[in-house]
Design a protein around this motif. Structure first.
Motif, PDB file in Angstrom:
ATOM      1  N   GLY A 341       0.801  -1.212   0.000  1.00 27.88           N
ATOM      2  CA  GLY A 341       0.000   0.000   0.000  1.00 27.88           C
ATOM      3  C   GLY A 341       0.834   1.263   0.000  1.00 27.88           C
ATOM      4  N   LEU A 342       1.930   1.264   0.779  1.00 24.62           N
ATOM      5  CA  LEU A 342       2.784   2.447   0.845  1.00 24.62           C
ATOM      6  C   LEU A 342       3.614   2.620  -0.419  1.00 24.62           C
ATOM      7  N   GLU A 343       4.181   1.523  -0.910  1.00 24.21           N
ATOM      8  CA  GLU A 343       5.008   1.623  -2.111  1.00 24.21           C
ATOM      9  C   GLU A 343       4.182   2.007  -3.339  1.00 24.21           C
ATOM     10  N   GLU A 344       2.908   1.681  -3.331  1.00 23.32           N
ATOM     11  CA  GLU A 344       2.014   2.049  -4.435  1.00 23.32           C
ATOM     12  C   GLU A 344       1.350   3.410  -4.200  1.00 23.32           C
ATOM     13  N   ASN A 345       1.736   4.077  -3.107  1.00 25.97           N
ATOM     14  CA  ASN A 345       1.194   5.406  -2.762  1.00 25.97           C
ATOM     15  C   ASN A 345      -0.332   5.389  -2.623  1.00 25.97           C
ATOM     16  N   VAL A 346      -0.831   4.297  -2.080  1.00 29.29           N
ATOM     17  CA  VAL A 346      -2.262   4.162  -1.849  1.00 29.29           C
ATOM     18  C   VAL A 346      -2.587   4.334  -0.366  1.00 29.29           C
ATOM     19  N   ALA A 347      -1.736   3.824   0.508  1.00 32.77           N
ATOM     20  CA  ALA A 347      -2.052   3.767   1.936  1.00 32.77           C
ATOM     21  C   ALA A 347      -1.758   5.058   2.678  1.00 32.77           C
ATOM     22  N   GLN A 348      -0.892   5.916   2.124  1.00 29.19           N
ATOM     23  CA  GLN A 348      -0.472   7.106   2.877  1.00 29.19           C
ATOM     24  C   GLN A 348      -1.648   7.974   3.331  1.00 29.19           C
ATOM     25  N   ASP A 349      -2.568   8.208   2.440  1.00 26.17           N
ATOM     26  CA  ASP A 349      -3.674   9.119   2.742  1.00 26.17           C
ATOM     27  C   ASP A 349      -4.989   8.375   2.943  1.00 26.17           C
ATOM     28  N   MET A 350      -4.915   7.056   3.062  1.00 27.87           N
ATOM     29  CA  MET A 350      -6.149   6.284   3.201  1.00 27.87           C
ATOM     30  C   MET A 350      -6.592   6.285   4.662  1.00 27.87           C
ATOM     31  N   ARG A 351      -7.867   6.570   4.853  1.00 31.72           N
ATOM     32  CA  ARG A 351      -8.422   6.569   6.203  1.00 31.72           C
ATOM     33  C   ARG A 351      -9.806   5.920   6.137  1.00 31.72           C
ATOM     34  N   VAL A 374      -9.304   4.958  11.404  1.00 33.23           N
ATOM     35  CA  VAL A 374      -8.039   4.214  11.329  1.00 33.23           C
ATOM     36  C   VAL A 374      -7.269   4.658  10.096  1.00 33.23           C
ATOM     37  N   ASP A 375      -5.972   4.923  10.279  1.00 32.03           N
ATOM     38  CA  ASP A 375      -5.097   5.186   9.141  1.00 32.03           C
ATOM     39  C   ASP A 375      -3.911   4.238   9.223  1.00 32.03           C
ATOM     40  N   ILE A 376      -2.934   4.409   8.325  1.00 33.31           N
ATOM     41  CA  ILE A 376      -1.816   3.466   8.259  1.00 33.31           C
ATOM     42  C   ILE A 376      -0.992   3.481   9.530  1.00 33.31           C
ATOM     43  N   ILE A 380      -1.679  -1.018  11.992  1.00 39.12           N
ATOM     44  CA  ILE A 380      -0.850  -2.168  12.374  1.00 39.12           C
ATOM     45  C   ILE A 380      -0.975  -2.462  13.869  1.00 39.12           C
ATOM     46  N   PRO A 381      -0.802  -1.479  14.767  1.00 37.37           N
ATOM     47  CA  PRO A 381      -0.945  -1.791  16.196  1.00 37.37           C
ATOM     48  C   PRO A 381      -2.337  -2.303  16.557  1.00 37.37           C
ATOM     49  N   LEU A 382      -3.380  -1.731  15.917  1.00 37.79           N
ATOM     50  CA  LEU A 382      -4.743  -2.164  16.213  1.00 37.79           C
ATOM     51  C   LEU A 382      -5.099  -3.443  15.474  1.00 37.79           C
ATOM     52  N   SER A 383      -4.352  -3.770  14.441  1.00 39.53           N
ATOM     53  CA  SER A 383      -4.635  -4.912  13.575  1.00 39.53           C
ATOM     54  C   SER A 383      -6.062  -4.844  13.066  1.00 39.53           C
ATOM     55  N   CYS A 384      -6.417  -3.694  12.493  1.00 37.68           N
ATOM     56  CA  CYS A 384      -7.779  -3.441  12.057  1.00 37.68           C
ATOM     57  C   CYS A 384      -8.056  -4.135  10.724  1.00 37.68           C
TER      58      CYS A 384
END
Length: 653
Positions: A341-351, A374-376, A380-384
């Motif tokens: 998600g991060l390398e594809e620039n999808v997860a950075q602004d995903m909420r 929840v955002d990126i 991970i800590p919440l394992s959502c």
């Protein structure tokens, strides 16, 4: 004149002479006989001289093998793991047996004295029936003092029995590191048909599993022999010469005995696997699998009862789960999803707004809790689950597969242990090839949380997450230091264990730093908060992989054989770690409660030892595992797939 006595004598003498034709025929016959005799003498004394000389020598001289001791195995600090012990083997001289029938008093006496049955003796003789008759046959290995006394007391009565001092393998007790070390046994008839074992003969001892198998050519050494003079009864009366055996080479493993002991202790009473690796080098520091077996039972002569017991055990004790268990990774896969998600620039602004799940393609996929926004950074800590359902839907299966494959999922790592499994990473091409069916977008949702058709091995997971925490640099895992192996064998061993090996998949620095920071937060306030250790930069990710769909049972972990598998992958420190530990507890339930404490024990052993070596006396306290059956705060429960697209993977929901 004609009637005189003298004339009568002359006439009689002429009548006794042979006719010329008969005389010539007799001469030819005599000549032919002489030629045949001379030809036979030529064949015996000239043409076949060397062959008959060898046969004659064999009647007088016997070559007795002297087995080379196998090389010993040591841990990385030089502490012995596998040793040899002196043993006595009883051999039988087949050419001296007078009666080998089932009713033979001779075989009955031999069987009784060696605590065998006549059928066992005959079976051994049949097994070696193609071997030269003058070669001694190993009848029973590791004989007892009482059996040695029996042979000595019956030397005149049973001249066909001999004893020979040998070295036998001595493995750690209780199956300690059995799957890593392996075991030795006699080369089988099937193996003798394999060109790789062309240099072996029936009765030879060969590595059959683990390090013993991979490095057999290094460990086994070169056998010697003694040329002994025997009498007409086949008993030794003298010695002509000998060639000394060359012992096998000792090997130093990358294993740290202290860490291995911590892993074995942590797994006690559980089924699963623990792998600890140095991601800088690929050196395996510990590798444990449960249930285990006793390799000492294989070292002499494996009994049918024990073999039947282990191969019929439903828990599969011979399976090295660290490299062969192919199971759904559960939420540990979310780290790979985060990379994609991060390398594809999808997860950075995903909420996303997690209200306990989300609906995709007409099906509701549950999350374990209502996490709210929840955002990126906190996914991970919440394992959502809801966040990763959404991320998977946006990326698509082929993009997820691209990153997972680049990080070694669905590929053998190339570890130098036999029979490594490759796991599975689904994609549109994979499904078309294996199932001849198209990929449905709804199937991608479950893959986003490490369910569905995706399966991994613990060693793959450890290498992948260790590589991510090192910026994308991944090493080939190995259990023997390369410089311990002769250069001519090093390349051959590498070729025998193909895999993704050493590779680099460079990651954006901000991306992998974000991920490792979030993994560190997992052990502080997230799903692994129960194993937080003060004074240790401990990062990790829990995983809970369901085995049955919630459509067919109550929401939760299931029970018995359907109870979820528990995963955890942890590392110290969070970036460029010195150790990464992957833990699988089969049917353990929640990863935060079942697997994370085991990883903490192993990591604490590593950190404590390293600090003592560095004269750093700060020691962390490891929280004790809690027997609670409820999830840690925020621990995600993997949601099921829709029944219409349910996969046949053994770890699928």
């Amino acid at each position: 004149m004609e009637n005189t006595p003298q004339a009568e004598v002359v006439r009689a003498g002429n009548e006794e002479k042979l006719a010329p034709g008969k005389l010539h025929a007799a001469q030819y016959i005599v000549a032919l006989v002489l030629v045949v005799l001379l030809g036979g003498l030529w064949r015996l004394q000239v043409i076949g001289a060397s062959n008959y000389r060898l046969l004659a020598e064999a009647n007088r001289i016997r070559k007795v093998p002297v087995l080379a001791p196998r090389g010993k195995l040591f841990d990385r600090d030089g502490r012995i793991l596998v040793d040899n012990y002196p043993s006595v083997t009883c051999y039988i001289l087949r050419e001296q047996i007078r009666d080998a029938s089932k009713d033979s008093p001779e075989l009955a006496l031999i069987a009784r004295g060696l605590n065998l049955t006549v059928d066992q003796v005959q079976s051994i003789l049949r097994h070696y029936q193609l071997a030269p008759k003058y070669e001694p046959i190993p009848l029973k290995k590791d004989i007892t003092p009482d059996e040695q006394a029996f042979i000595a007391a019956h030397r005149d009565e049973l001249p066909e029995l001999e004893t020979q001092d040998e070295q036998r393998r001595l493995y750690p007790s209780d199956g300690f590191a059995a799957h890593l070390i392996g075991y030795v046994g006699e080369v089988s008839e099937q193996m003798l048909d394999d060109e790789r074992y062309a240099a072996y003969s029936a009765g030879d001892v060969v590595g059959r599993s683990g390090v013993e198998q991979t490095y057999d050519a290094v460990l086994r050494g070169t056998d010697g022999y003694r040329n002994i003079i025997v009498n007409s009864h086949g008993k030794e009366v003298g010695q002509l010469g000998q060639q000394l055996a060359v012992p096998g080479q000792d090997l130093k493993l990358t294993i740290d005995l202290d860490i291995q002991m911590a892993a074995e202790k942590a797994l006690q009473g559980r089924n699963g696997a623990i792998v600890a690796m140095d991601p800088h080098t690929g050196e395996i520091l510990a590798l444990a699998s449960r249930p285990t077996y006793d390799p000492n039972a294989f070292a002499v002569r494996l009994t049918k009862a024990y073999w039947s017991q282990i191969i019929n055990d439903p828990e599969h004790p011979l399976l090295n789960k660290a490299i062969q268990a192919q199971l759904a990774p559960g939420s540990t896969f979310k780290i790979i999803m985060s990379v994609a998600g991060l390398e594809e620039n999808v997860a950075q602004d995903m909420r996303v707004n997690c209200a306990g799940g989300a609906t995709f393609y007409g099906h509701f996929y549950a999350c374990d809790a209502r996490h709210g926004g929840v955002d990126i950074h906190n996914a991970i800590p919440l394992s959502c689950d809801t966040f990763y359902y959404t991320l998977a839907n946006r990326l698509g299966i082929d993009t997820i597969a691209k990153y997972a494959t680049a990080l070694g999922i669905s590929q053998k790592t190339g570890i130098d242990l036999p029979n490594e499994a490759s796991g599975t990473m689904p994609s549109t091409a994979w499904k078309l090839k294996t199932q001849h069916a198209p990929w449905y977008v709804g199937e991608t949702i479950s893959v986003g949380i490490g369910q569905g058709a995706v399966t991994v091995t613990p060693i793959q997971l450890a290498r992948a997450l260790g590589g991510i925490a090192s910026g994308g640099a991944m090493q080939r895992p190995h259990v023997v230091f390369p410089d311990e192996v002769p250069s001519e064998l090093r390349q051959a061993i590498a070729e025998n264990f193909p895999g993704s090996g050493e590779k680099a998949f460079p990651l954006s620095v901000p991306n992998w730093q974000l991920i490792t920071d979030a993994m560190a937060q997992t052990t502080i306030t997230g799903t692994a908060a129960a194993v937080h250790m003060a004074n240790i930069d401990f990062a990790g990710k829990t995983g809970t992989a369901q085995l049955v769909s919630q459509n067919f049972g109550a929401k939760g972990m299931g029970s018995g054989a359907n109870r979820a598998n528990a995963w955890f992958v942890g590392m110290v420190p969070r970036r460029n770690p010195d150790i990464v530990v992957a833990v699988l507890v089969e049917h353990g339930g929640f990863g935060g409660a079942a697997s994370a404490p085991l990883a903490a024990q192993v990591i604490n052993t590593f950190v404590t030892k390293k600090r003592k070596q560095d004269n750093n006396l700060v020691v962390a306290e490891v929280p004790k595992p809690k027997p609670a059956e409820t999830p840690a705060p925020g621990e995600a429960v993997a949601a099921p797939q829709p029944a219409a697209i349910k996969q046949s993977s053994p770890a699928a929901e």
